[in-house]
Design an enzyme around this catalytic site. Structure first.
Site, PDB file in Angstrom:
ATOM      1  N   SER A 151      38.022  38.366  33.990  1.00  0.00           N
ATOM      2  CA  SER A 151      39.073  38.868  32.879  1.00  0.00           C
ATOM      3  C   SER A 151      39.599  37.890  31.781  1.00  0.00           C
ATOM      4  O   SER A 151      38.500  37.139  31.257  1.00  0.00           O
ATOM      5  CB  SER A 151      40.212  39.713  33.654  1.00  0.00           C
ATOM      6  OG  SER A 151      40.762  40.257  32.727  1.00  0.00           O
ATOM      7  N   ASP A 317      34.312  49.709  35.569  1.00  0.00           N
ATOM      8  CA  ASP A 317      35.321  48.999  34.621  1.00  0.00           C
ATOM      9  C   ASP A 317      35.121  49.416  33.096  1.00  0.00           C
ATOM     10  O   ASP A 317      34.145  49.221  32.604  1.00  0.00           O
ATOM     11  CB  ASP A 317      34.925  47.377  34.516  1.00  0.00           C
ATOM     12  CG  ASP A 317      35.975  46.315  33.869  1.00  0.00           C
ATOM     13  OD1 ASP A 317      36.718  47.100  33.136  1.00  0.00           O
ATOM     14  OD2 ASP A 317      35.567  45.295  33.932  1.00  0.00           O
ATOM     15  N   HIS A 350      38.031  47.531  36.761  1.00  0.00           N
ATOM     16  CA  HIS A 350      38.204  46.469  36.439  1.00  0.00           C
ATOM     17  C   HIS A 350      39.097  45.223  37.419  1.00  0.00           C
ATOM     18  O   HIS A 350      38.524  44.324  37.548  1.00  0.00           O
ATOM     19  CB  HIS A 350      39.363  46.199  35.190  1.00  0.00           C
ATOM     20  CG  HIS A 350      39.284  44.854  34.725  1.00  0.00           C
ATOM     21  ND1 HIS A 350      38.552  43.929  33.913  1.00  0.00           N
ATOM     22  CD2 HIS A 350      40.525  43.751  34.808  1.00  0.00           C
ATOM     23  CE1 HIS A 350      38.809  42.862  33.635  1.00  0.00           C
ATOM     24  NE2 HIS A 350      40.049  42.804  33.958  1.00  0.00           N
TER      25      HIS A 350
END
EC number: 2.3.1.31
Length: 373
Positions: A151, A317, A350
Site C-alpha cells: 500500500s 483489491d 486491499h
C-alpha cells in the site's frame, strides 16, 4: 551487533542537520522512531527495510504499546517466516508526519513545548524516504538487501528505487500504485473533511485541551476501511445479517453487522492515531505521482536501475487494482529492469497483504531466496 544500542525495539534517533522538503520547507531536529529485528551481519549486507502502510507504524513484528496487539505484519516477519530475523536485519521506522514517535504535527516545534499542529509543513512520500535514508546512514547501512512495502509502503519502496537506486538491491511492491487516482484522492478528501468538520478539530489546535476530534477521525477511518475490503468479502462475512437483534429497530442504531463492524473500527482507530497526522499522511499519498516527478514518464524513474523488482497485486483489491500494478511492471520493462509480477487470488480486498495470505508469503520468500548474494 548484539550490544549496539542503535539496534533493537523502541529505538529513537534525532536526525542530524536539516531535511529539505519537496514543498520548500526545512525541518530540523527530526525524531525518527524505529525498531529492528535480527542482527546486522559484518558487511551490513543483510538489511531489509519494511515500509509501513498509511496508518501503521514501526511495530511491524512486536506488540503494539497502545493496543497490545501483535505487530501489524507479524504474519510475514518472524522465525521461520518469509522475512526471518534469524537471517536478516529488519528495520521498520515510523514515517515522517506520523504520531507514534516520529516527528509530525503532534510533535513540539524545536525549542518549544508547543505542538506544530497545522504549522507542520506538508510532506511527500519522497520526504518520508529521505528521512529513512538518513536513518540508514545512522545505522551504518549503505545498501539494502531489499526494501519491502504494501500500500503506502509500496509507494515508499518505489520512491526508494527511484531516488536511491544504488542503495537498493531488491524491491518488493505489494498492493500499491505509482500514483494516486482521482478516486483515491476523493475517498481521502471525504475523510479529511470529516475531521475538519468536527468542532473539536479547532483548526488543528486541539492538543492543549486534550479533547481531539475523535468523532471526525472515526468517520474518516470508517470511510477508508471500506476501501480496504472487497464486496465479495463483505457479503461473505456480513451480508445483510442483523447485529444482536432479530428484527430491524426502525431507528439509527447499528442494525446491521457491517454497521457495527465499521463503528468498531472507527472507535479502535482513534485510540492510537492522531487526527492531524491523518490529514498530513493522506495528503502525502494524494500528492504521490512518480511519473510526474520524472517528466511525466514512469519508466524514467527506473532508467538504468540494477535493482530486482517483485510486483504483487490481489484480484479483489479495488483500491489499488491489478491494473495499477501492471502500469508499474510495464514501466519497469520499458526501463530494462529485472521484474517479476504476480496477481494473487484472495477474497479480502486491499487488506489481503496484512491477513492470512499463504501465496503472498511464498512469493516473497521465493523472491528473497532468489537473491542470496
Amino acid at each position: 551487533m548484539n550490544n549496539d544500542r542503535r539496534f533493537g525495539l523502541k529505538r529513537h534517533i534525532t536526525l542530524p542537520g536539516e531535511l529539505a522538503l519537496d514543498g520548500g520547507s526545512l525541518l530540523t531536529g527530526i525524531e525518527i522512531a524505529y525498531e529492528t529485528y535480527g542482527h546486522l551481519n559484518a558487511d551490513a549486507s543483510n538489511a531489509i527495510l519494511i515500509c509501513h502502510p498509511l496508518t501503521a507504524d514501526q511495530f511491524a513484528a512486536s506488540d503494539h504499546p497502545i493496543t497490545g496487539k501483535p505487530g501489524w505484519w507479524s504474519r510475514m516477519i518472524g522465525k521461520g517466516k518469509p522475512i526471518d530475523p534469524e537471517r536478516y536485519c529488519i528495520i521498520c521506522s515510523n514515517v515522517l508526519g506520523s504520531c507514534l514517535g516520529s516527528t509530525g504535527p503532534s510533535s513540539f516545534t524545536p525549542g518549544t513545548e508547543t505542538p506544530y499542529a497545522m504549522n507542520f509543513p506538508v510532506i511527500t512520500i519522497r520526504d518520508m524516504v529521505r528521512a529513512q535514508a538518513k536513518l540508514l546512514d545512522y545505522l551504518g547501512i549503505r545498501q539494502l538487501k531489499a526494501v519491502i512495502g504494501g500500500s503506502m509502503g509500496g509507494m515508499q519502496a518505489l520512491e526508494w528505487a527511484s531516488t536511491y537506486p544504488d542503495r537498493v538491491k531488491s524491491v518488493v511492491i505489494i498492493a500499491s500504485t505509482a500514483r494516486h487516482s482521482a478516486q483515491n484522492i476523493a475517498f481521502h478528501e471525504v475523510g479529511r473533511q470529516a475531521i475538519m468538520a468536527d468542532p473539536k478539530w479547532r483548526q488543528g489546535n486541539y492538543y492543549e485541551e486534550k479533547d481531539p476530534p475523535v468523532a471526525g477521525l472515526a468517520v474518516a477511518r470508517m470511510a477508508a476501511h471500506i476501501t480496504y475490503l472487497s464486496e465479495s468479502g463483505l457479503t461473505a462475512r456480513f451480508g445483510r445479517r442483523l447485529q444482536s437483534r432479530q428484527e430491524k429497530s426502525f431507528g439509527f442504531d447499528a442494525d446491521f453487522q457491517i454497521e457495527s463492524y465499521l463503528r468498531h473500527q472507527g472507535i479502535r482507530f482513534v485510540e492510537r492515531f492522531d487526527a492531524n497526522s491523518y490529514l498530513y499522511i493522506t495528503r502525502a499519498t494524494d500528492y504521490f505521482d512518480l511519473a510526474e516527478e520524472h517528466g511525466g514518464k514512469l519508466a524514467n524513474a527506473f532508467r538504468g536501475t540494477k535493482s530486482r523488482f517483485c510486483v504483487i497485486s490481489f484480484d479483489s483489491d479495488w483500491l489499488y487494482p491489478t491494473s495499477e500494478s501492471r502500469v508499474i511492471v510495464h514501466a519497469l520493462n520499458a526501463a530494462g529492469a529485472a521484474v517479476s509480477f504476480m496477481e494473487l487470488s484472495n477474497p479480502n480486498g486491499h487488506d489481503s497483504f496484512l491477513l492470512d495470505a499463504p501465496d503472498l508469503h511464498r512469493t516473497v520468500h521465493g523472491f528473497l531466496e532468489g537473491d542470496r548474494a
